[in-house]
Design a protein around this motif. Sequence first.
Motif, PDB file in Angstrom:
ATOM      1  N   ALA A   9     -10.800 -77.181 -54.924  1.00 37.98           N
ATOM      2  CA  ALA A   9     -10.516 -75.859 -55.491  1.00 37.98           C
ATOM      3  C   ALA A   9      -9.031 -75.550 -55.290  1.00 37.98           C
ATOM      4  O   ALA A   9      -8.493 -75.784 -54.209  1.00 37.98           O
ATOM      5  CB  ALA A   9     -11.370 -74.792 -54.817  1.00 37.98           C
ATOM      6  N   ARG A  12      -4.666 -70.881 -53.339  1.00 38.92           N
ATOM      7  CA  ARG A  12      -3.880 -69.745 -53.794  1.00 38.92           C
ATOM      8  C   ARG A  12      -3.126 -69.198 -52.597  1.00 38.92           C
ATOM      9  O   ARG A  12      -3.697 -69.064 -51.515  1.00 38.92           O
ATOM     10  CB  ARG A  12      -4.785 -68.645 -54.345  1.00 38.92           C
ATOM     11  CG  ARG A  12      -5.515 -69.021 -55.583  1.00 38.92           C
ATOM     12  CD  ARG A  12      -4.707 -68.516 -56.758  1.00 38.92           C
ATOM     13  NE  ARG A  12      -5.460 -68.681 -57.964  1.00 38.92           N
ATOM     14  CZ  ARG A  12      -5.066 -69.465 -58.955  1.00 38.92           C
ATOM     15  NH1 ARG A  12      -3.968 -70.153 -58.874  1.00 38.92           N
ATOM     16  NH2 ARG A  12      -5.786 -69.551 -60.038  1.00 38.92           N
ATOM     17  N   GLU A  54     -11.907 -67.173 -62.075  1.00 46.23           N
ATOM     18  CA  GLU A  54     -10.537 -67.499 -61.679  1.00 46.23           C
ATOM     19  C   GLU A  54      -9.637 -66.267 -61.707  1.00 46.23           C
ATOM     20  O   GLU A  54      -8.737 -66.129 -60.880  1.00 46.23           O
ATOM     21  CB  GLU A  54      -9.963 -68.604 -62.570  1.00 46.23           C
ATOM     22  CG  GLU A  54      -8.746 -69.263 -61.988  1.00 46.23           C
ATOM     23  CD  GLU A  54      -8.929 -69.824 -60.572  1.00 46.23           C
ATOM     24  OE1 GLU A  54      -7.953 -69.753 -59.798  1.00 46.23           O
ATOM     25  OE2 GLU A  54     -10.019 -70.304 -60.216  1.00 46.23           O
ATOM     26  N   GLN A  55      -9.895 -65.328 -62.627  1.00 47.56           N
ATOM     27  CA  GLN A  55      -9.113 -64.090 -62.656  1.00 47.56           C
ATOM     28  C   GLN A  55      -9.388 -63.247 -61.406  1.00 47.56           C
ATOM     29  O   GLN A  55      -8.478 -62.613 -60.870  1.00 47.56           O
ATOM     30  CB  GLN A  55      -9.417 -63.297 -63.925  1.00 47.56           C
ATOM     31  CG  GLN A  55      -8.833 -63.929 -65.168  1.00 47.56           C
ATOM     32  CD  GLN A  55      -9.319 -63.248 -66.443  1.00 47.56           C
ATOM     33  OE1 GLN A  55     -10.507 -62.941 -66.596  1.00 47.56           O
ATOM     34  NE2 GLN A  55      -8.395 -63.011 -67.363  1.00 47.56           N
ATOM     35  N   THR A  58      -7.559 -64.970 -58.561  1.00 53.72           N
ATOM     36  CA  THR A  58      -6.129 -64.666 -58.677  1.00 53.72           C
ATOM     37  C   THR A  58      -5.837 -63.243 -58.227  1.00 53.72           C
ATOM     38  O   THR A  58      -4.854 -62.987 -57.529  1.00 53.72           O
ATOM     39  CB  THR A  58      -5.653 -64.884 -60.130  1.00 53.72           C
ATOM     40  OG1 THR A  58      -5.854 -66.264 -60.460  1.00 53.72           O
ATOM     41  CG2 THR A  58      -4.200 -64.512 -60.311  1.00 53.72           C
ATOM     42  N   ARG A 180     -16.156 -67.965 -57.459  1.00 57.21           N
ATOM     43  CA  ARG A 180     -16.096 -69.332 -58.003  1.00 57.21           C
ATOM     44  C   ARG A 180     -17.484 -69.880 -58.297  1.00 57.21           C
ATOM     45  O   ARG A 180     -17.687 -70.585 -59.270  1.00 57.21           O
ATOM     46  CB  ARG A 180     -15.386 -70.260 -57.014  1.00 57.21           C
ATOM     47  CG  ARG A 180     -13.900 -70.082 -56.950  1.00 57.21           C
ATOM     48  CD  ARG A 180     -13.278 -71.132 -56.004  1.00 57.21           C
ATOM     49  NE  ARG A 180     -11.877 -70.895 -55.822  1.00 57.21           N
ATOM     50  CZ  ARG A 180     -11.318 -70.462 -54.693  1.00 57.21           C
ATOM     51  NH1 ARG A 180     -12.066 -70.214 -53.629  1.00 57.21           N
ATOM     52  NH2 ARG A 180     -10.019 -70.267 -54.624  1.00 57.21           N
ATOM     53  N   ARG A 185     -16.539 -69.197 -66.315  1.00 55.29           N
ATOM     54  CA  ARG A 185     -15.380 -70.099 -66.288  1.00 55.29           C
ATOM     55  C   ARG A 185     -14.383 -69.751 -67.373  1.00 55.29           C
ATOM     56  O   ARG A 185     -13.190 -69.959 -67.199  1.00 55.29           O
ATOM     57  CB  ARG A 185     -15.826 -71.552 -66.473  1.00 55.29           C
ATOM     58  CG  ARG A 185     -16.845 -72.001 -65.459  1.00 55.29           C
ATOM     59  CD  ARG A 185     -16.193 -72.213 -64.101  1.00 55.29           C
ATOM     60  NE  ARG A 185     -17.217 -72.542 -63.114  1.00 55.29           N
ATOM     61  CZ  ARG A 185     -17.401 -71.884 -61.989  1.00 55.29           C
ATOM     62  NH1 ARG A 185     -16.658 -70.877 -61.675  1.00 55.29           N
ATOM     63  NH2 ARG A 185     -18.343 -72.233 -61.146  1.00 55.29           N
TER      64      ARG A 185
END
Length: 187
Positions: A9, A12, A54-55, A58, A180, A185
Amino acid sequence: MSPQAQAAAPARAGLLPLPARLEAEAAATAELLTSQRQPGAVWRGLSGELVTAEQVVTHLADTLALLERGGWSETPHHSGPNPVDELSETSSVRQILRAAVWALKDFAGSGDQDGPMTFAYALHRAGDTDTWSATTTVLETALKARTGARYANPATWAQRRGRTLEDLRELAAVAAEAARRTGPREA
């Protein structure tokens, strides 16, 4: 998620890799996210648009990066006395207007732009309203899984006396992993 998948993964900045001791919490959060009455609603922003896993990851990473850069504070810091607290039945129109402007600026987050900020303020500054909405829902679900409560507010949780930035990082790691595992996705 297997240890190999965790390692694969994307890392970040600001987000911790999920510690093994929090694996069960991430699994419980993922289960709660998928068992909700309308699980798809978690991934819809206030605009109605789809928010991807993913947003959310983030948004969490950006929130932590803001806190690390500017500093974290359990409670809001305000310079000077709060003019709303100074209002009384004998307040002048000028005092009332000053208090209203102060409250609006405080609510909008334009007060302390530099320096320590609360978790709630950093969450609002980190992304757009759609990702904020989905991210907050995932954080709420992580807290519900952790505490067993029917309702949990991440901003209030973060302001609890004795809370640390490390506590916030761990909650974000659990929320990111659950996102996740369960989030869409592609938008």
